[in-house]
Write an enzyme that holds these catalytic residues in place. Structure first.
Site, PDB file in Angstrom:
ATOM      1  N   CYS A 100      -1.682  -4.862  -1.526  1.00 27.13           N
ATOM      2  CA  CYS A 100      -0.554  -5.808  -1.446  1.00 27.13           C
ATOM      3  C   CYS A 100      -0.873  -7.044  -0.613  1.00 27.13           C
ATOM      4  CB  CYS A 100       0.702  -5.100  -0.939  1.00 27.13           C
ATOM      5  SG  CYS A 100       0.661  -4.586   0.793  1.00 27.13           S
TER       6      CYS A 100
ATOM      7  N   HIS B  61       4.615  -3.457   3.282  1.00 27.54           N
ATOM      8  CA  HIS B  61       4.396  -3.985   1.925  1.00 27.54           C
ATOM      9  C   HIS B  61       4.824  -5.437   1.858  1.00 27.54           C
ATOM     10  CE1 HIS B  61       3.513  -3.564  -2.311  1.00 27.54           C
ATOM     11  NE2 HIS B  61       4.619  -4.248  -2.586  1.00 27.54           N
TER      12      HIS B  61
ATOM     13  N   HIS C  20       3.577  -8.822  -7.078  1.00 27.43           N
ATOM     14  CA  HIS C  20       2.887  -8.055  -6.033  1.00 27.43           C
ATOM     15  C   HIS C  20       1.925  -7.042  -6.638  1.00 27.43           C
ATOM     16  CE1 HIS C  20       5.723  -4.300  -6.001  1.00 27.43           C
ATOM     17  NE2 HIS C  20       5.736  -4.861  -7.181  1.00 27.43           N
TER      18      HIS C  20
END
Length: 344
Positions: A259, A308, A320
């Protein structure tokens, strides 16, 4: 004549114990026979457990990324210090040589003073603390000795600093190994659960992931959201070129990403350097706590521990790298616990 005795009868207590034991054995057997066999977890239960393991793996991944970043920084710092020490030692040797040459010249003329004799046979650190000795030195010699003393002090400090950083590096490498093992353990546990599914169940999960992993922008309505800045727009455009690239923990491009690897890579393509980890990226700019105020290219931070991150894509969507087993894709911002945006 043989004696005939009646067999000894078991005591009442013994009969009671045996009867109770037999009854218990029968009851246990009956319970075992009637007990329902352990039920295999359903596909949805397995998916929930696997998703939880993947989330834990991502948490460990961001810690792993932080340890990697620290290791690289320490290695550069140590290399710089060691170069400085090497150069400083050469300068110190030259200073000592210059004093030695002066002493040799005085020796040849028979005029060497006691202070230089002392210097040639021991450490000169206490020279200038002794006024009687200092009086016997020329101004040039005093200056040379001062430089030697200062260089020795600096070298001692730099060597101590290098030693401390080497210890820190060893600790960081141990943390790196620990977090790598944690990631691999979570992923192995998730794979074991997935392997317990039937072929049909695996196919159903794969199909669901395929539906989620949209492969092109025209399948997602991004609306007409404006970019946060020209560089944010450039970063977002760079990230769009990586849609469909696989998630790989610890990866930061150009063919696979985790991420924070995706977001840091995207901004680097726009000429902007941001930190490597999602936790550090959370403090890399101005925080935006209202989803309605987000603009394209803003970082979007998820989960309470900030493990994240993605790029805001417009119309409530985020671009993402979700987790192991998925690819870079668009997803609704509401699918994860939104914390805030970050405008770089």
């Amino acid at each position: 004549m043989a004696s005939h005795r009646r067999p000894k009868q078991p005591s009442r207590a013994r009969v009671t114990v045996l009867t109770t034991a037999a009854a218990a054995a029968v009851a246990i057997s009956a319970q075992a026979a009637n007990a329902a066999p352990s039920e295999k977890p359903s596909k949805d239960e397995v998916k929930a457990k696997v998703d939880a393991l993947y989330e834990q793996a991502e948490q460990a991944t961001e810690k792993l990324n932080g340890a990697k970043e620290k290791q690289e920084k320490l290695q550069k710092e140590i290399s710089t210090i060691q170069d400085n020490v090497a150069r400083g030692q050469e300068e110190l040797n030259e200073l000592r040589d210059s004093i030695g040459l002066a002493a040799a010249a005085q020796y040849r003329t028979g005029s060497i003073d006691s202070s230089l004799q002392l210097f040639l046979s021991s450490n000169p650190d206490d020279y200038l603390d002794k006024a009687s000795t200092a009086d016997q030195l020329s101004a040039q010699q005093v200056e040379a000795l001062k430089k030697i003393q200062e260089k020795q002090r600096v070298l001692a400090q730099e060597r101590a600093e290098a030693s401390d950083k080497l210890k820190d590096l060893a600790t960081t490498r141990a943390e790196l190994a620990k977090q790598k093992n944690a990631v691999q353990s979570k992923l192995a546990s998730a794979q074991k659960l997935l392997n317990s599914l039937t072929a049909a169940e695996k196919a159903a999960l794969a199909a669901a992931d395929a539906r989620a992993s949209r492969s092109s922008a025209d399948r997602v309505d991004l609306g007409n959201s404006t970019a946060a800045s020209s560089r944010a727009a450039a970063a977002f455009q760079a990230a769009q070129t990586k849609i469909g690239s696989p998630y790989v923990y610890g990866a930061s491009g150009p063919s696979s990403f985790d991420c924070s690897g995706l977001t840091s890579w995207a901004y680097s393509q726009a000429g902007v350097s941001i930190p490597r980890t999602s936790q550090a990226q959370a403090s890399a700019g101005t925080r935006i706590y209202s989803e309605s105020q987000l603009k394209v290219g803003d970082l979007v931070i998820f989960y309470g521990d900030y493990h994240h991150v993605g790029l805001y894509a417009g119309n409530g969507q985020v671009l993402h790298a979700p987790r192991t087993g998925t690819v870079v894709r668009y997803e609704s911002i509401s699918n994860m616990p939104f914390q805030f945006g970050v405008r770089i």
